[in-house]
Scaffold this motif. Structure first.
Motif, PDB file in Angstrom:
ATOM      1  N   ALA A 119       0.833  -1.198   0.000  1.00  0.00           N
ATOM      2  CA  ALA A 119       0.000   0.000   0.000  1.00  0.00           C
ATOM      3  C   ALA A 119       0.866   1.247   0.000  1.00  0.00           C
ATOM      4  O   ALA A 119       1.779   1.373  -0.794  1.00  0.00           O
ATOM      5  CB  ALA A 119      -0.951  -0.030   1.190  1.00  0.00           C
ATOM      6  N   SER A 120       0.608   2.206   0.907  1.00  0.00           N
ATOM      7  CA  SER A 120       1.260   3.499   0.788  1.00  0.00           C
ATOM      8  C   SER A 120       2.480   3.626   1.678  1.00  0.00           C
ATOM      9  O   SER A 120       2.705   2.860   2.589  1.00  0.00           O
ATOM     10  CB  SER A 120       0.248   4.605   1.123  1.00  0.00           C
ATOM     11  OG  SER A 120      -0.200   4.477   2.444  1.00  0.00           O
ATOM     12  N   VAL A 121       3.267   4.664   1.376  1.00  0.00           N
ATOM     13  CA  VAL A 121       4.543   4.874   2.041  1.00  0.00           C
ATOM     14  C   VAL A 121       4.355   5.286   3.495  1.00  0.00           C
ATOM     15  O   VAL A 121       3.447   6.023   3.837  1.00  0.00           O
ATOM     16  CB  VAL A 121       5.323   5.984   1.297  1.00  0.00           C
ATOM     17  CG1 VAL A 121       6.563   6.396   2.068  1.00  0.00           C
ATOM     18  CG2 VAL A 121       5.695   5.507  -0.086  1.00  0.00           C
ATOM     19  N   MET A 122       5.249   4.810   4.360  1.00  0.00           N
ATOM     20  CA  MET A 122       5.325   5.290   5.726  1.00  0.00           C
ATOM     21  C   MET A 122       6.740   5.793   5.973  1.00  0.00           C
ATOM     22  O   MET A 122       7.703   5.061   5.786  1.00  0.00           O
ATOM     23  CB  MET A 122       4.987   4.178   6.716  1.00  0.00           C
ATOM     24  CG  MET A 122       4.999   4.639   8.161  1.00  0.00           C
ATOM     25  SD  MET A 122       4.439   3.345   9.282  1.00  0.00           S
ATOM     26  CE  MET A 122       5.829   2.231   9.173  1.00  0.00           C
ATOM     27  N   LEU A 123       6.871   7.035   6.360  1.00  0.00           N
ATOM     28  CA  LEU A 123       8.185   7.629   6.547  1.00  0.00           C
ATOM     29  C   LEU A 123       8.754   7.258   7.908  1.00  0.00           C
ATOM     30  O   LEU A 123       8.115   7.426   8.933  1.00  0.00           O
ATOM     31  CB  LEU A 123       8.087   9.158   6.426  1.00  0.00           C
ATOM     32  CG  LEU A 123       7.641   9.683   5.055  1.00  0.00           C
ATOM     33  CD1 LEU A 123       7.508  11.200   5.098  1.00  0.00           C
ATOM     34  CD2 LEU A 123       8.614   9.274   3.964  1.00  0.00           C
ATOM     35  N   VAL A 124       9.990   6.776   7.893  1.00  0.00           N
ATOM     36  CA  VAL A 124      10.698   6.470   9.128  1.00  0.00           C
ATOM     37  C   VAL A 124      10.993   7.774   9.868  1.00  0.00           C
ATOM     38  O   VAL A 124      11.336   8.778   9.260  1.00  0.00           O
ATOM     39  CB  VAL A 124      12.015   5.738   8.812  1.00  0.00           C
ATOM     40  CG1 VAL A 124      12.874   5.577  10.060  1.00  0.00           C
ATOM     41  CG2 VAL A 124      11.722   4.384   8.191  1.00  0.00           C
ATOM     42  N   GLN A 125      10.836   7.775  11.184  1.00  0.00           N
ATOM     43  CA  GLN A 125      11.105   8.949  11.999  1.00  0.00           C
ATOM     44  C   GLN A 125      12.352   8.725  12.856  1.00  0.00           C
ATOM     45  O   GLN A 125      12.642   7.606  13.258  1.00  0.00           O
ATOM     46  CB  GLN A 125       9.908   9.246  12.909  1.00  0.00           C
ATOM     47  CG  GLN A 125       8.573   9.333  12.196  1.00  0.00           C
ATOM     48  CD  GLN A 125       8.500  10.494  11.227  1.00  0.00           C
ATOM     49  OE1 GLN A 125       9.025  11.559  11.509  1.00  0.00           O
ATOM     50  NE2 GLN A 125       7.862  10.296  10.084  1.00  0.00           N
ATOM     51  N   PRO A 126      13.093   9.775  13.159  1.00  0.00           N
ATOM     52  CA  PRO A 126      14.287   9.623  13.996  1.00  0.00           C
ATOM     53  C   PRO A 126      13.926   9.305  15.435  1.00  0.00           C
ATOM     54  O   PRO A 126      12.874   9.692  15.924  1.00  0.00           O
ATOM     55  CB  PRO A 126      14.963  10.996  13.890  1.00  0.00           C
ATOM     56  CG  PRO A 126      13.843  11.937  13.588  1.00  0.00           C
ATOM     57  CD  PRO A 126      12.885  11.155  12.732  1.00  0.00           C
ATOM     58  N   LYS A 127      14.818   8.600  16.129  1.00  0.00           N
ATOM     59  CA  LYS A 127      14.603   8.318  17.538  1.00  0.00           C
ATOM     60  C   LYS A 127      15.952   8.208  18.225  1.00  0.00           C
ATOM     61  O   LYS A 127      17.006   8.200  17.592  1.00  0.00           O
ATOM     62  CB  LYS A 127      13.802   7.033  17.731  1.00  0.00           C
ATOM     63  CG  LYS A 127      14.540   5.767  17.334  1.00  0.00           C
ATOM     64  CD  LYS A 127      13.810   4.512  17.783  1.00  0.00           C
ATOM     65  CE  LYS A 127      13.755   4.399  19.290  1.00  0.00           C
ATOM     66  NZ  LYS A 127      13.189   3.110  19.741  1.00  0.00           N
ATOM     67  N   GLY A 128      15.926   8.130  19.541  1.00  0.00           N
ATOM     68  CA  GLY A 128      17.122   7.915  20.330  1.00  0.00           C
ATOM     69  C   GLY A 128      18.173   8.996  20.121  1.00  0.00           C
ATOM     70  O   GLY A 128      17.884  10.194  20.104  1.00  0.00           O
ATOM     71  N   GLU A 129      19.427   8.573  19.974  1.00  0.00           N
ATOM     72  CA  GLU A 129      20.525   9.523  19.819  1.00  0.00           C
ATOM     73  C   GLU A 129      20.374  10.365  18.561  1.00  0.00           C
ATOM     74  O   GLU A 129      20.710  11.555  18.545  1.00  0.00           O
ATOM     75  CB  GLU A 129      21.859   8.771  19.776  1.00  0.00           C
ATOM     76  CG  GLU A 129      22.236   8.123  21.099  1.00  0.00           C
ATOM     77  CD  GLU A 129      23.589   7.436  21.037  1.00  0.00           C
ATOM     78  OE1 GLU A 129      23.987   6.859  22.054  1.00  0.00           O
ATOM     79  OE2 GLU A 129      24.242   7.489  19.961  1.00  0.00           O
ATOM     80  N   LEU A 130      19.848   9.762  17.496  1.00  0.00           N
ATOM     81  CA  LEU A 130      19.633  10.520  16.268  1.00  0.00           C
ATOM     82  C   LEU A 130      18.610  11.621  16.493  1.00  0.00           C
ATOM     83  O   LEU A 130      18.776  12.751  16.026  1.00  0.00           O
ATOM     84  CB  LEU A 130      19.174   9.577  15.153  1.00  0.00           C
ATOM     85  CG  LEU A 130      18.890  10.211  13.785  1.00  0.00           C
ATOM     86  CD1 LEU A 130      20.121  10.938  13.260  1.00  0.00           C
ATOM     87  CD2 LEU A 130      18.437   9.150  12.789  1.00  0.00           C
ATOM     88  N   TRP A 131      17.554  11.306  17.223  1.00  0.00           N
ATOM     89  CA  TRP A 131      16.532  12.314  17.553  1.00  0.00           C
ATOM     90  C   TRP A 131      17.158  13.471  18.321  1.00  0.00           C
ATOM     91  O   TRP A 131      16.920  14.638  18.025  1.00  0.00           O
ATOM     92  CB  TRP A 131      15.414  11.658  18.366  1.00  0.00           C
ATOM     93  CG  TRP A 131      14.259  12.565  18.656  1.00  0.00           C
ATOM     94  CD1 TRP A 131      13.125  12.744  17.904  1.00  0.00           C
ATOM     95  CD2 TRP A 131      14.100  13.424  19.791  1.00  0.00           C
ATOM     96  NE1 TRP A 131      12.284  13.656  18.492  1.00  0.00           N
ATOM     97  CE2 TRP A 131      12.860  14.093  19.654  1.00  0.00           C
ATOM     98  CE3 TRP A 131      14.880  13.705  20.905  1.00  0.00           C
ATOM     99  CZ2 TRP A 131      12.403  15.008  20.588  1.00  0.00           C
ATOM    100  CZ3 TRP A 131      14.420  14.626  21.847  1.00  0.00           C
ATOM    101  CH2 TRP A 131      13.194  15.268  21.678  1.00  0.00           C
TER     102      TRP A 131
END
Length: 730
Positions: free
Chosen positions: A413-425
């Motif tokens: 189906a449709s795209v889901m964008l990965v979100q930053p977390k942890g140290e990257l956030w």
């Protein structure tokens, strides 16, 4: 009439030195039909008094004050028994105003959600069905800190999920019994969630509206995206629950995914209280082993006995529950504006968008076995959006026969964008100059500024009383794109709405199901990749598939790019550290370049750089030709030095991988992700799901007739003079 709860609990004698926990562990398993909620005593009792701000010399006066207040509120019941009012006072640390708000919400919810608060007879077949497959007993003992522990588990993974509303009803019935029987108050609640039998089909029936109604009832963990009085009321929840810890045990990859599903919409202090355990022994660091049920190594007896004792107690409260059904708010008598239930549960806030087809399909379509996890640098969070469906980098749904090189699968189906977390956030917060202590004030400043601009939309999220844009989320995207400079943000927002008026060729008739647009998107692909680079940047690949593409379709190509940009405004929930563009020049021909419109190009670049909160970090040109390099050398003098340093030409994909990890790239570019065509098709699907949303947006634009001072002159704005020199590059 005052309705007093029945007293069905059997009291155990607990001395101050023995302690509640000791009493439970020594008394052995609880007997069926004799569920007793032990009360704090001795030093624990004193400690809890201090934590709850309860003062013996003023609590009776506080109780009398609340009772008098109830009598004066025309929309609320005149009387409520002293025990439950005292429980509310304790849950609000004896803040009279907070207690009033919580009680108001409690009675409001009893009217607003009849599916939770009516027909509460535990002998009804539909409730019995749930009780046969789900157990959620509060345990009789208390932790050393004086907290109550509730253990929740399913019995059989192969049993289909019953009516979720009735399951929530049972949970709230237990809550009402606790209001009556927590005689001395507790220091908070600890939930232990056993996920051992959780499956995708179970979660598929948890509709977002039901979940939000339940969370509004029990806790303050729902974050709202619009700062309005009603939203503030929601945050004061309905029950006097103090959620101290949530422990998820027997965790599976699916449960990990569910936690990520809800985390973006949970308050930070709640996030810090959620713990996932793969080993039950880790749970003992937080909850004493001896007070847990037998199945978890404790001495409190089998879960079945604890569960059956609570079922018996609920049965004994049958008449009490029936008499309570009229204890609810009467909105017709509320002073001022009555509560709008649609706003309370559906239209206002982020959960609204999930009530559309496909919102939780990615859960039901997930198959943990045979799917390799992504690199630990990436985590998938589920944003809320119209018709959302699953998309993992390198993951296909079970219905797809093809596989990428690494064996992963991708939802169809449709795209889901990965979100930053942890140290990257954390790293991105620093780069964006985002201060969690001041960002809400910055947001409020921008919203107030928008309302004062006569030529700009007052409420970005509403058109003709219909919410079409999650304005707080999108405004936060602009703040992040401007490094939280309020003046830069104002200028960019003004330009955004100005461009929506000035370029109808980009912002009108944005229906991807239109044959011309649909065909063009298949032949000229420009999808944004779902993953993030290790530095937190988003990658977009632009590639034409057909040398016969007509340059006259350039405006439509730019329109599609803006459509993807607007979707990203909605779904970049946590922000990114910038954008990387990969331009595939393999089919560029002299005829293409000869027909390009400088005016259209300049409009597009102004949109991208001055109207959208984009931080252009890198441009990589692959499959270049001598012609493309010649054209670049022609325009190079007109580019700022900062921009020139960010443009890279690559003779091989290996060179590209030095900038963009191959794990993020499609197979066509030497990557281990999915083919570009599949990613592009997923974006087509997403844009189809936003069809009505795009249509409703068309009136979100500047009105130059109302602009203070001199109206914007579009000819001057887009004049060829200056060429690319004026483009702002962050």
């Amino acid at each position: 009439m005052t309705i007093n709860p029945v007293d069905t609990s059997i009291k155990l004698s607990v001395t101050a030195d023995q302690g509640v926990l000791g009493a439970i562990s020594r008394s052995g398993p609880v007997e069926a039909a004799k569920m007793t909620l032990e009360q704090p005593a001795g030093e624990m009792w004193q400690k809890i008094r201090e934590e709850l701000n309860e003062k013996a010399d003023t609590k009776e006066a506080d109780l009398a004050h609340i009772k008098e207040w109830l009598k004066k509120e025309p929309h609320l019941p005149d009387e409520f028994d002293d025990q439950r009012i005292m429980t509310f006072l304790r849950g609000c640390k004896f803040s009279l105003e907070k207690t009033k708000r919580k009680l108001d919400m409690y009675f409001t919810m009893r009217a607003a959600v009849p599916e939770f608060f009516n027909d509460r007879d535990v002998n009804r077949p539909e409730l019995q069905e749930i009780l046969n497959i789900v157990q959620m007993p509060p345990l009789p003992g208390l932790t050393p800190e004086g907290r109550r522990v509730i253990v929740m588990r399913g019995i059989d993974k192969d049993i289909q999920t019953p009516n979720v509303a009735d399951a929530f009803k049972l949970a709230l019935m237990l809550g009402d019994v606790r209001l009556a029987e927590e005689k001395e108050g507790v220091a908070g609640d600890v939930y232990v969630l056993d996920a051992s039998v959780a499956t995708p089909t179970h979660f598929a029936k948890f509709t977002p509206t039901l979940v939000k109604k339940f969370l509004v009832c029990v806790q303050e963990c729902v974050t709202t995206l619009r700062a309005k009085p009603l939203a503030e009321l929601v945050l004061h929840e309905a029950y006097p629950v103090k959620l101290k810890e949530v422990h998820v045990i027997n965790v599976s990859p699916l449960v990990d995914k569910i936690v990520n599903f809800v985390k973006p919409f949970i308050k930070d202090k709640i996030k810090e209280r959620i713990f996932l355990h793969t080993d039950t022994n880790d749970l003992y660091k937080y909850v004493p082993k001896e007070m847990l049920p037998q199945e978890y190594g404790g001495n409190a007896g089998p879960m079945n006995d604890l569960h059956n004792a609570w079922v018996k107690k609920l049965d004994e409260y049958k008449d009490w529950f029936a008499a309570q059904e009229n204890l609810k708010a009467n909105e017709a008598l509320r002073p001022g504006k009555p509560t709008n239930y649609d706003e309370l549960f559906g239209i206002d806030g982020s959960f609204r968008q999930l009530d559309r087809p496909g919102a939780v399909d990615y859960l039901a379509g997930y198959r943990g076995s045979g799917s390799k996890s992504m690199s630990r640098n990436y985590v998938v969070l589920k944003p809320f959006h119209p018709g959302a469906a699953g998309f993992l980098a390198g993951y296909r749904g079970s219905g797809s026969k093809s596989k990428s090189r690494n064996g992963n699968k991708m939802a169809s189906a449709s795209v889901m964008l990965v979100q930053p977390k942890g140290e990257l956030w954390e790293k991105i917060r620093v780069e964006l100059n985002e201060n969690v202590n001041t960002r809400d004030q910055d947001l409020a400043t921008i919203k107030d500024w928008l309302k004062k601009q006569p030529h700009l939309p007052d409420e970005w999220g509403e058109i003709d009383d219909e919410v079409i844009f999650e304005d707080d989320r999108c405004l936060m995207s602009f703040l992040r794109g401007c490094n939280f400079s309020l003046e830069r943000c104002k200028k960019k927002l003004d330009m955004y709405f100005t461009m929506r008026s000035a370029c109808p060729e980009f912002f009108s008739n944005r229906d991807i199901t239109n044959p011309e647009l649909h065909d063009l998107m298949k032949r000229a692909q420009g999808p944004t990749m779902p993953g993030l680079t290790p530095s937190g940047r988003r990658v977009t690949i632009c590639k034409a598939l057909d040398k016969k593409l007509d340059p006259a379709q350039l405006n439509d190509a730019f329109k599609i790019a803006m459509m993807i940009g607007d979707v990203r405004l909605m779904e970049e929930i946590e922000g990114v550290a910038g954008d990387i563009y990969i331009l595939d020049a393999s089919v560029v021909s002299p005829s293409h370049l000869g027909k390009l419109s400088p005016s259209a190009l300049k409009k597009f670049f102004i949109c991208v750089q001055e109207a959208y909160p984009i931080k252009l970090k890198e441009v990589h040109v692959v499959n270049s030709t001598p012609l493309v390099e010649t054209v670049y050398n022609v325009i190079k003098p007109f580019l700022k030095e900062k921009m020139r340093q960010r443009i890279h030409f690559h003779s091989s994909y290996t060179a590209l991988h030095e900038f963009v990890p191959k794990e993020l790239l499609p197979t066509e570019y030497g990557g281990t992700g999915c083919p570009l065509d599949e990613i592009n098709s997923a974006w087509i699907k997403k844009l189809e799901e936003y069809k009505d949303w795009f249509k409703a947006q068309e009136n979100l634009k500047a009105n130059e007739a109302l602009r203070p001072g001199k109206p914007t002159n579009y000819d001057e704005l887009f004049g060829i003079d200056g060429s690319f020199r004026q483009l702002a590059i962050d």
